[in-house]
Design a protein around this motif. Structure first.
Motif, mmCIF file in Angstrom:
data_model
loop_
_atom_site.group_PDB
_atom_site.id
_atom_site.type_symbol
_atom_site.label_atom_id
_atom_site.label_comp_id
_atom_site.label_asym_id
_atom_site.label_seq_id
_atom_site.Cartn_x
_atom_site.Cartn_y
_atom_site.Cartn_z
ATOM 1 N N ALA A 1 -6.378 3.188 3.419
ATOM 2 C CA ALA A 1 -5.566 3.643 2.281
ATOM 3 C C ALA A 1 -5.853 2.812 1.035
ATOM 4 O O ALA A 1 -6.051 3.359 -0.060
ATOM 5 C CB ALA A 1 -4.087 3.577 2.644
ATOM 6 N N ILE A 2 -5.897 1.496 1.168
ATOM 7 C CA ILE A 2 -6.106 0.625 0.006
ATOM 8 C C ILE A 2 -7.465 0.885 -0.633
ATOM 9 O O ILE A 2 -7.598 0.894 -1.863
ATOM 10 C CB ILE A 2 -5.961 -0.857 0.410
ATOM 11 C CG1 ILE A 2 -4.505 -1.168 0.742
ATOM 12 C CG2 ILE A 2 -6.452 -1.787 -0.704
ATOM 13 C CD1 ILE A 2 -4.280 -2.558 1.310
ATOM 14 N N THR A 3 -8.480 1.125 0.180
ATOM 15 C CA THR A 3 -9.825 1.321 -0.363
ATOM 16 C C THR A 3 -10.002 2.685 -1.026
ATOM 17 O O THR A 3 -11.088 2.993 -1.524
ATOM 18 C CB THR A 3 -10.901 1.135 0.728
ATOM 19 O OG1 THR A 3 -10.599 1.960 1.862
ATOM 20 C CG2 THR A 3 -10.966 -0.321 1.175
ATOM 21 N N ARG A 4 -8.955 3.498 -1.089
ATOM 22 C CA ARG A 4 -9.008 4.735 -1.886
ATOM 23 C C ARG A 4 -8.773 4.442 -3.377
ATOM 24 O O ARG A 4 -9.000 5.311 -4.211
ATOM 25 C CB ARG A 4 -7.947 5.740 -1.434
ATOM 26 C CG ARG A 4 -7.976 6.185 0.029
ATOM 27 C CD ARG A 4 -9.307 6.669 0.467
ATOM 28 N NE ARG A 4 -10.047 5.586 1.125
ATOM 29 C CZ ARG A 4 -11.339 5.605 1.362
ATOM 30 N NH1 ARG A 4 -12.082 6.618 0.984
ATOM 31 N NH2 ARG A 4 -11.930 4.591 1.973
ATOM 32 N N ALA A 5 -8.287 3.230 -3.695
ATOM 33 C CA ALA A 5 -7.988 2.870 -5.098
ATOM 34 C C ALA A 5 -9.213 2.307 -5.779
ATOM 35 O O ALA A 5 -9.899 1.432 -5.238
ATOM 36 C CB ALA A 5 -6.864 1.839 -5.134
ATOM 37 N N GLU A 6 -9.517 2.810 -6.970
ATOM 38 C CA GLU A 6 -10.645 2.306 -7.766
ATOM 39 C C GLU A 6 -10.237 1.109 -8.629
ATOM 40 O O GLU A 6 -11.025 0.188 -8.831
ATOM 41 C CB GLU A 6 -11.190 3.420 -8.635
ATOM 42 C CG GLU A 6 -11.778 4.571 -7.854
ATOM 43 C CD GLU A 6 -12.092 5.777 -8.714
ATOM 44 O OE1 GLU A 6 -11.908 5.691 -9.957
ATOM 45 O OE2 GLU A 6 -12.507 6.818 -8.179
ATOM 46 N N ARG A 7 -9.013 1.129 -9.140
ATOM 47 C CA ARG A 7 -8.574 0.042 -10.008
ATOM 48 C C ARG A 7 -7.117 -0.329 -9.782
ATOM 49 O O ARG A 7 -6.808 -1.460 -9.454
ATOM 50 C CB ARG A 7 -8.764 0.415 -11.478
ATOM 51 C CG ARG A 7 -8.416 -0.723 -12.445
ATOM 52 C CD ARG A 7 -8.479 -0.292 -13.900
ATOM 53 N NE ARG A 7 -7.446 0.674 -14.230
ATOM 54 C CZ ARG A 7 -7.082 0.987 -15.471
ATOM 55 N NH1 ARG A 7 -7.710 0.441 -16.503
ATOM 56 N NH2 ARG A 7 -6.130 1.870 -15.690
ATOM 57 N N GLY A 8 -6.217 0.650 -9.944
ATOM 58 C CA GLY A 8 -4.776 0.379 -9.862
ATOM 59 C C GLY A 8 -4.197 0.725 -8.505
ATOM 60 O O GLY A 8 -4.565 1.731 -7.883
ATOM 61 N N LEU A 9 -3.281 -0.114 -8.020
ATOM 62 C CA LEU A 9 -2.692 0.081 -6.715
ATOM 63 C C LEU A 9 -1.259 -0.448 -6.710
ATOM 64 O O LEU A 9 -1.014 -1.564 -7.159
ATOM 65 C CB LEU A 9 -3.510 -0.661 -5.651
ATOM 66 C CG LEU A 9 -2.881 -0.847 -4.276
ATOM 67 C CD1 LEU A 9 -2.733 0.497 -3.558
ATOM 68 C CD2 LEU A 9 -3.696 -1.811 -3.416
ATOM 69 N N VAL A 10 -0.324 0.363 -6.214
ATOM 70 C CA VAL A 10 1.022 -0.087 -5.915
ATOM 71 C C VAL A 10 1.258 0.187 -4.438
ATOM 72 O O VAL A 10 1.189 1.335 -3.998
ATOM 73 C CB VAL A 10 2.085 0.624 -6.781
ATOM 74 C CG1 VAL A 10 3.482 0.161 -6.363
ATOM 75 C CG2 VAL A 10 1.867 0.344 -8.248
ATOM 76 N N LEU A 11 1.503 -0.879 -3.696
ATOM 77 C CA LEU A 11 1.742 -0.783 -2.254
ATOM 78 C C LEU A 11 3.246 -0.902 -2.031
ATOM 79 O O LEU A 11 3.865 -1.898 -2.402
ATOM 80 C CB LEU A 11 0.994 -1.890 -1.520
ATOM 81 C CG LEU A 11 1.221 -2.020 -0.020
ATOM 82 C CD1 LEU A 11 0.868 -0.733 0.715
ATOM 83 C CD2 LEU A 11 0.410 -3.195 0.529
ATOM 84 N N LEU A 12 3.822 0.132 -1.426
ATOM 85 C CA LEU A 12 5.261 0.170 -1.183
ATOM 86 C C LEU A 12 5.536 0.055 0.316
ATOM 87 O O LEU A 12 4.984 0.810 1.108
ATOM 88 C CB LEU A 12 5.865 1.476 -1.706
ATOM 89 C CG LEU A 12 5.644 1.811 -3.179
ATOM 90 C CD1 LEU A 12 6.237 3.177 -3.487
ATOM 91 C CD2 LEU A 12 6.256 0.743 -4.067
ATOM 92 N N ASP A 13 6.392 -0.920 0.698
ATOM 93 C CA ASP A 13 6.761 -1.010 2.109
ATOM 94 C C ASP A 13 8.265 -1.047 2.271
ATOM 95 O O ASP A 13 9.014 -0.962 1.299
ATOM 96 C CB ASP A 13 6.094 -2.217 2.784
ATOM 97 C CG ASP A 13 6.702 -3.543 2.335
ATOM 98 O OD1 ASP A 13 7.582 -3.536 1.432
ATOM 99 O OD2 ASP A 13 6.296 -4.580 2.875
#
Length: 430
Positions: free
Chosen positions: A418-430
Motif C-alpha cells: 500500500a505505501i509503495t503506491r504513493a509517489e510523493r504524498g502519504l497519510v497513513l491512518l490507523d
C-alpha cells in the motif's frame, strides 16, 4: 537522459545477458527481484538493448503484467504491455442451452426423489449435489490456453509485478517454452489465493541498493519499516508524509487524496458510501455528475481495462431491469468506443456492483450473469483495496489501515504494498 548505473546494477545486467545468451535453453526463467526504488525496470531495458532485442519489432519482446492497470501504466510509460490473461488465454463461455440442460436435469431429479427407494434416493441425491455444484459456477467464463498466442513466436517474454502470478498461470505461461524474464518485489502481496509461483528464495538477481533520489523519500523509509515489520511512529515524517489516527480524519478530508487505499472489501464499501455522500452524491446509482468510478472488468474490444478509472455521462434508464446506459470517458479524458469518430458510444452499465453497496446479494451475479455478460462493470472508486491498487501509483494517497492480515508477515506485505503506491504524498491512518 543518461543514467549512471551502479556496480550492482551493471552486474545485474551482465547476469541477464549471460542467462539469455548461454543458459536460457536449460533455465527458462530468470528472476530479477528487488524492493521499491532499486531500478528493476531500468536495468532490464539496458539488458534488452545490449542483447540487440527490441520492443519495437513486432512480437520480438513481449511485456505482460497480471493486472490490466499495471499493463496500462507500462504502456503509457512507453513499454507496450498486455495482461497475462489476454496474452495467453482465450475465453470459453457456457451457452444458455448448456446451462438450461443442467437445470432441467437437476429439476427432473428433484421431482422424482420421493418416488425412489432408499438406496436409489441416496444415489440420486448425490447426483443432484454434483449438478448443483456445476450450476453454481456454470455462469462463469473459463480461460483456456490459446495455442495461437503471440508468445509462441516471441524471442523474450518479460513479466512485471509477478508477485500476483499463481502456480497454474505460471505453468501455462511457461508451456510455450520461451525465455522468460520475471520482475518481482518479494515484499509485495501474493495472489489472493495461494502463493506467488515465482517467489521462491534465491532469485538470479536481488537488488537492494536504492537509487540516491529514491533513498531520500520518506515514503520509501516508511515502506522499508513496513516491510521489516517495524513500528511506524505517528506524526510527520516530512512535509508530505504523515501518520495519524483514523478518527482524526473525516470523509471530506479523504476526498482531497488522489486515492484512498484500504484492506477489506467491507471497509471499501463503507468508505465509498461515506465519501460519495461527502462529495454530494446521495443516489444509489451514478448521475453523470463526475462521480469517481473504477472499471471492474476488461473490455479489450473498446479499450476498457480492469482498474481504470472512468466517468459516466448522459446516463439513461431504458427500462432494462439489470442495467442502465451511459457514455464512458476514461481517466485520460478520452471517450470510450466509437471507432475513428472519437464521439464515443453508449454502453449498458450493470447495476449490481452499485446495489451491493446498499443491498448486498451474494446470488446476484449468478442470477443475472446471462443478461449482464455484455454490460460494463464499474463501481465507486474513491476507495479501493490494496489488491486492486497493485500496478498503480498516485501522487498523494491515504492508506486506511483496517488491520488486514492474518499474520505479521501478511500485515507487513499488505502495508508495504500500500505505501509503495504513493509517489510523493502519504497519510497513513490507523
Amino acid at each position: 537522459m543518461t543514467i549512471s548505473l551502479s556496480d550492482k546494477q551493471n552486474a545485474a545486467i551482465a547476469t541477464i545477458k549471460d542467462w539469455y545468451s548461454n543458459r536460457s535453453k536449460d533455465q527458462q526463467v530468470c528472476r530479477v527481484f528487488g524492493y521499491a526504488g532499486v531500478g528493476k525496470s531500468t536495468i532490464v531495458k539496458y539488458a534488452i538493448d545490449e542483447l540487440g532485442l527490441s520492443t519495437e519489432k513486432p512480437g520480438e519482446v513481449l511485456y505482460a503484467a497480471f493486472t490490466g492497470k499495471a499493463a496500462l501504466v507500462m504502456t503509457r510509460k512507453g513499454t507496450p504491455a498486455s495482461t497475462i490473461h489476454s496474452l495467453v488465454y482465450r475465453v470459453s463461455e457456457p451457452t444458455p442451452q448448456e446451462i438450461e440442460k443442467l437445470e432441467k436435469e437437476a429439476a427432473e431429479i428433484r421431482a422424482g426423489l420421493q418416488a425412489r427407494g432408499v438406496a436409489e434416493r441416496l444415489f440420486e441425491e448425490a447426483r443432484l449435489r454434483s449438478l448443483e455444484l456445476r450450476l453454481k459456477d456454470a455462469h462463469k467464463p473459463r480461460f483456456v490456453l490459446n495455442a495461437e498466442s503471440a508468445v509462441r513466436d516471441c524471442k523474450l517474454l518479460v513479466l512485471d509485478e509477478v508477485s500476483m502470478v499463481g502456480a497454474e498461470m505460471a505453468r501455462d505461461l511457461l508451456a510455450f517454452g520461451k525465455p522468460t524474464l520475471v520482475l518481482g518485489d518479494p515484499g509485495q502481496l501474493p495472489p489472493v489465493k495461494g502463493e506467488g509461483a515465482f517467489d521462491a528464495p534465491n532469485p538470479d538477481v536481488m537488488l537492494t541498493e536504492v537509487h540516491r533520489q529514491a533513498g531520500e523519500s520518506a515514503v520509501l523509509r516508511l515502506a522499508t519499516l513496513a516491510r521489516e515489520g517495524k513500528w511506524i511512529p505517528h506524526g510527520h515524517h516530512d512535509d508530505f508524509v504523515w501518520k495519524m489516527r483514523r478518527n482524526d480524519v473525516g470523509p471530506e478530508q479523504l476526498l482531497k487524496a488522489d486515492q484512498v487505499i484500504c484492506g477489506r472489501n467491507a471497509t471499501r464499501i463503507q468508505l465509498n458510501v461515506a465519501m460519495k455522500r461527502a462529495a454530494g452524491f446521495d443516489a444509489v446509482f451514478p448521475g453523470g455528475n463526475g462521480e469517481k468510478l473504477i472499471c471492474l472488468k476488461n473490455r479489450n474490444d473498446v479499450g476498457l481495462v480492469n482498474g481504470m478509472f472512468v466517468t459516466l455521462d448522459d446516463i439513461k434508464d431504458d427500462g432494462d431491469d439489470i442495467a442502465f446506459t451511459a457514455s464512458i470517458t476514461s481517466e485520460d479524458g478520452k471517450k470510450i468506443g466509437g471507432g475513428a469518430t472519437g464521439k464515443g458510444e453508449r454502453f449498458r452499465i450493470w447495476r449490481g456492483p452499485f446495489l451491493d453497496h446498499v443491498m448486498p446479494d451474494p446470488e446476484r451475479e449468478r442470477r443475472e450473469y446471462q443478461k449482464k455478460r455484455t454490460a460494463v462493470e464499474c463501481v465507486w472508486g474513491w476507495a479501493i483495496t490494496c489488491h486492486k491498487s497493485q500496478g498503480s501509483s498516485w501522487p498523494n494517497i491515504v492508506i486506511y489501515d483496517d488491520g488486514l492480515g492474518r499474520t505479521a508477515e501478511d500485515r507487513a506485505r499488505w502495508l508495504y504494498t500500500a505505501i509503495t503506491r504513493a509517489e510523493r504524498g502519504l497519510v497513513l491512518l490507523d
